[in-house]
Design a protein around this motif. Structure first.
Motif, PDB file in Angstrom:
ATOM      1  N   VAL A 122       0.841  -1.199   0.000  1.00 42.07           N
ATOM      2  CA  VAL A 122       0.000   0.000   0.000  1.00 42.07           C
ATOM      3  C   VAL A 122       0.872   1.244   0.000  1.00 42.07           C
ATOM      4  N   GLU A 123       0.312   2.334  -0.480  1.00 42.82           N
ATOM      5  CA  GLU A 123       0.916   3.662  -0.353  1.00 42.82           C
ATOM      6  C   GLU A 123      -0.123   4.559   0.301  1.00 42.82           C
ATOM      7  N   LEU A 124       0.285   5.241   1.360  1.00 42.20           N
ATOM      8  CA  LEU A 124      -0.638   6.053   2.134  1.00 42.20           C
ATOM      9  C   LEU A 124      -0.195   7.506   2.155  1.00 42.20           C
ATOM     10  N   SER A 125      -1.154   8.376   2.051  1.00 39.09           N
ATOM     11  CA  SER A 125      -0.928   9.802   2.298  1.00 39.09           C
ATOM     12  C   SER A 125      -1.852  10.201   3.433  1.00 39.09           C
ATOM     13  N   GLY A 126      -1.335  10.972   4.356  1.00 39.20           N
ATOM     14  CA  GLY A 126      -2.162  11.380   5.475  1.00 39.20           C
ATOM     15  C   GLY A 126      -1.347  12.005   6.580  1.00 39.20           C
ATOM     16  N   GLU A 127      -1.696  11.631   7.802  1.00 41.34           N
ATOM     17  CA  GLU A 127      -1.085  12.282   8.959  1.00 41.34           C
ATOM     18  C   GLU A 127      -0.849  11.272  10.073  1.00 41.34           C
ATOM     19  N   ILE A 128       0.379  11.278  10.590  1.00 42.77           N
ATOM     20  CA  ILE A 128       0.679  10.487  11.788  1.00 42.77           C
ATOM     21  C   ILE A 128       0.189  11.280  12.990  1.00 42.77           C
ATOM     22  N   LEU A 129      -0.667  10.651  13.785  1.00 42.53           N
ATOM     23  CA  LEU A 129      -1.262  11.334  14.918  1.00 42.53           C
ATOM     24  C   LEU A 129      -0.464  11.065  16.197  1.00 42.53           C
ATOM     25  N   PRO A 130      -0.616  11.895  17.206  1.00 46.86           N
ATOM     26  CA  PRO A 130       0.041  11.636  18.500  1.00 46.86           C
ATOM     27  C   PRO A 130      -0.488  10.339  19.124  1.00 46.86           C
ATOM     28  N   GLY A 131       0.327   9.774  19.981  1.00 43.41           N
ATOM     29  CA  GLY A 131      -0.026   8.524  20.647  1.00 43.41           C
ATOM     30  C   GLY A 131       0.725   7.370  20.024  1.00 43.41           C
ATOM     31  N   GLU A 132       1.037   6.383  20.841  1.00 47.87           N
ATOM     32  CA  GLU A 132       1.768   5.236  20.317  1.00 47.87           C
ATOM     33  C   GLU A 132       1.659   4.050  21.261  1.00 47.87           C
ATOM     34  N   LEU A 148       7.838  -4.419  22.707  1.00 47.92           N
ATOM     35  CA  LEU A 148       9.209  -4.788  23.054  1.00 47.92           C
ATOM     36  C   LEU A 148       9.746  -5.831  22.076  1.00 47.92           C
ATOM     37  N   VAL A 149      10.885  -5.505  21.458  1.00 48.36           N
ATOM     38  CA  VAL A 149      11.547  -6.421  20.528  1.00 48.36           C
ATOM     39  C   VAL A 149      13.052  -6.306  20.733  1.00 48.36           C
ATOM     40  N   SER A 150      13.788  -7.130  20.011  1.00 48.58           N
ATOM     41  CA  SER A 150      15.246  -7.076  20.084  1.00 48.58           C
ATOM     42  C   SER A 150      15.810  -7.179  18.685  1.00 48.58           C
ATOM     43  N   GLN A 151      16.879  -6.433  18.444  1.00 49.04           N
ATOM     44  CA  GLN A 151      17.551  -6.445  17.155  1.00 49.04           C
ATOM     45  C   GLN A 151      18.980  -6.946  17.329  1.00 49.04           C
ATOM     46  N   LYS A 152      19.438  -7.776  16.391  1.00 49.11           N
ATOM     47  CA  LYS A 152      20.808  -8.272  16.438  1.00 49.11           C
ATOM     48  C   LYS A 152      21.789  -7.107  16.410  1.00 49.11           C
ATOM     49  N   GLN A 153      22.832  -7.225  17.224  1.00 45.33           N
ATOM     50  CA  GLN A 153      23.925  -6.250  17.327  1.00 45.33           C
ATOM     51  C   GLN A 153      23.465  -4.887  17.865  1.00 45.33           C
ATOM     52  N   ILE A 154      22.202  -4.798  18.257  1.00 42.43           N
ATOM     53  CA  ILE A 154      21.706  -3.557  18.845  1.00 42.43           C
ATOM     54  C   ILE A 154      21.174  -3.802  20.248  1.00 42.43           C
ATOM     55  N   GLY A 155      20.360  -4.845  20.384  1.00 44.48           N
ATOM     56  CA  GLY A 155      19.776  -5.159  21.679  1.00 44.48           C
ATOM     57  C   GLY A 155      18.306  -4.800  21.741  1.00 44.48           C
ATOM     58  N   ALA A 156      17.844  -4.567  22.955  1.00 41.76           N
ATOM     59  CA  ALA A 156      16.418  -4.339  23.178  1.00 41.76           C
ATOM     60  C   ALA A 156      15.989  -2.974  22.668  1.00 41.76           C
ATOM     61  N   GLY A 157      14.759  -2.922  22.272  1.00 43.24           N
ATOM     62  CA  GLY A 157      14.155  -1.683  21.825  1.00 43.24           C
ATOM     63  C   GLY A 157      12.667  -1.902  21.628  1.00 43.24           C
ATOM     64  N   TYR A 158      12.038  -1.035  20.863  1.00 40.39           N
ATOM     65  CA  TYR A 158      10.584  -1.104  20.712  1.00 40.39           C
ATOM     66  C   TYR A 158      10.170  -0.860  19.265  1.00 40.39           C
ATOM     67  N   ARG A 159       9.177  -1.605  18.828  1.00 44.17           N
ATOM     68  CA  ARG A 159       8.432  -1.225  17.644  1.00 44.17           C
ATOM     69  C   ARG A 159       7.470  -0.106  18.048  1.00 44.17           C
ATOM     70  N   ILE A 160       7.414   0.927  17.244  1.00 46.93           N
ATOM     71  CA  ILE A 160       6.520   2.043  17.537  1.00 46.93           C
ATOM     72  C   ILE A 160       5.313   1.960  16.602  1.00 46.93           C
ATOM     73  N   VAL A 161       4.149   1.782  17.198  1.00 46.08           N
ATOM     74  CA  VAL A 161       2.901   1.701  16.439  1.00 46.08           C
ATOM     75  C   VAL A 161       2.072   2.931  16.767  1.00 46.08           C
ATOM     76  N   SER A 162       1.764   3.721  15.734  1.00 49.65           N
ATOM     77  CA  SER A 162       1.037   4.980  15.920  1.00 49.65           C
ATOM     78  C   SER A 162      -0.255   4.970  15.118  1.00 49.65           C
ATOM     79  N   PRO A 163      -1.209   5.809  15.496  1.00 42.74           N
ATOM     80  CA  PRO A 163      -2.404   5.975  14.664  1.00 42.74           C
ATOM     81  C   PRO A 163      -2.072   6.810  13.439  1.00 42.74           C
ATOM     82  N   PHE A 164      -2.645   6.418  12.316  1.00 45.31           N
ATOM     83  CA  PHE A 164      -2.417   7.141  11.060  1.00 45.31           C
ATOM     84  C   PHE A 164      -3.761   7.490  10.443  1.00 45.31           C
ATOM     85  N   HIS A 165      -3.953   8.783  10.176  1.00 49.45           N
ATOM     86  CA  HIS A 165      -5.198   9.271   9.579  1.00 49.45           C
ATOM     87  C   HIS A 165      -4.960   9.458   8.089  1.00 49.45           C
TER      88      HIS A 165
END
Length: 225
Positions: free
Chosen positions: A64-74, A78-95
Motif C-alpha cells: 500500500v501507499e498512504l498519504s495522510g497524517e501520523i497522529l500523536p499517541g503510540e 518490546l523487541v530485540s535487534q541483532k547487534q543492537i539489543g532491546a528496543g521497541y516497535r513504535i505503532v502509531s495511529p495514522f489518519h
C-alpha cells in the motif's frame, strides 16, 4: 549366507525409508521455496488501495501507499535487534487522506530513545498490510498501563489507539523520523528448515548402512572363528 539375509534386508529397508524421507523433504523444500518466492513477489508488488472488507488470508502482505497524517499517541512493542539489543516497535495511529484511521507500525527505536518525542504530522508511507502472529503460550500479557507490549495484538492496539483493526508495516516513511528504523515485512521470519531435515535423513541412511555392514561383518567374523 542365509543368516545374513535378514539383517541385510533390515538394513536396506531401513536405509530406503530414510532416503525416501530425505527425498520427501527435498520436495517440500522446492514447494516452500515457491511459496516464499510468491510472498516476496506479493510484498514488492504494485500498491493497492486499503481494503474496505478485511480478509487477512487474502490481503496479507498487500503493498500500500498512504498519504495522510501520523497522529500523536503510540504503542510500544518490546523487541530485540541483532547487534543492537532491546528496543521497541513504535505503532502509531495514522489518519489517511480518505478519512480512515489505521495502525502504522513505524519501525524500531532503541531503548534509550523510547521516551524521545516522536515526529507527527503529514507523511507519505509505503508499506504492507500484515496480521503478525507474535503471541504464543510463553508470551507475557501486555502491560498496557506501562505501555510495554509483548505482541502486536491488532484488536487490542486498535482499541487502545482508537483506530480500525488494520495494521500497515512501514517500508519507508517520508519525512523519516531519525530515531526510528523501519522493520518491513519479509520472508526471513518464515521457517524453511527442509534442507537441514533432508541432510539429516540422508545422513541417517548412510549411518544405517554402515552399521548394517559392521553388524554383518562382525557376525561373519564370529562365524568363521
Amino acid at each position: 549366507m542365509t543368516r545374513f539375509i535378514a539383517p541385510l534386508l533390515f538394513g536396506l529397508i531401513g536405509a530406503g525409508i530414510l532416503v525416501w524421507l530425505g527425498i520427501w523433504q527435498m520436495q517440500r523444500l522446492e514447494w516452500k521455496q515457491g511459496v516464499l518466492a510468491e510472498i516476496e513477489a506479493r510484498i514488492s508488488g504494485e500498491p493497492e488501495p486499503l481494503p474496505v472488507m478485511i480478509s487477512p488470508e487474502e490481503q496479507r502482505y498487500q503493498p500500500v501507499e498512504l498519504s495522510g497524517e501520523i497522529l500523536p499517541g503510540e504503542v510500544r512493542v518490546l523487541v530485540s535487534q541483532k547487534q543492537i539489543g532491546a528496543g521497541y516497535r513504535i505503532v502509531s495511529p495514522f489518519h489517511t487522506e480518505d478519512d480512515r484511521l489505521i495502525l502504522l507500525d513505524r519501525g524500531f527505536t532503541r531503548d534509550e530513545f523510547k521516551d524521545t518525542p516522536r515526529r507527527t504530522g503529514p507523511a507519505e508511507v509505503q508499506g504492507n498490510l500484515h496480521w503478525p502472529d507474535d503471541r504464543n503460550s510463553a508470551t507475557p500479557e501486555n502491560d498496557v498501563a506501562a505501555n510495554i507490549w509483548f505482541a502486536r495484538d491488532i484488536g487490542a492496539m486498535a482499541e487502545e489507539l482508537g483506530t480500525e483493526p488494520l495494521l500497515v508495516i512501514a517500508r519507508a516513511t517520508d519525512p523519516k523520523d531519525p530515531e526510528i528504523d523501519p522493520l518491513p515485512v519479509d520472508t526471513s521470519g518464515i521457517p524453511n528448515d527442509h534442507l537441514q531435515y533432508a541432510i539429516t535423513w540422508f545422513s541417517l541412511a548412510v549411518v544405517w548402512l554402515i552399521m548394517t555392514a559392521y553388524y554383518i561383518a562382525r557376525q561373519r567374523k564370529t562365524g568363521e572363528t
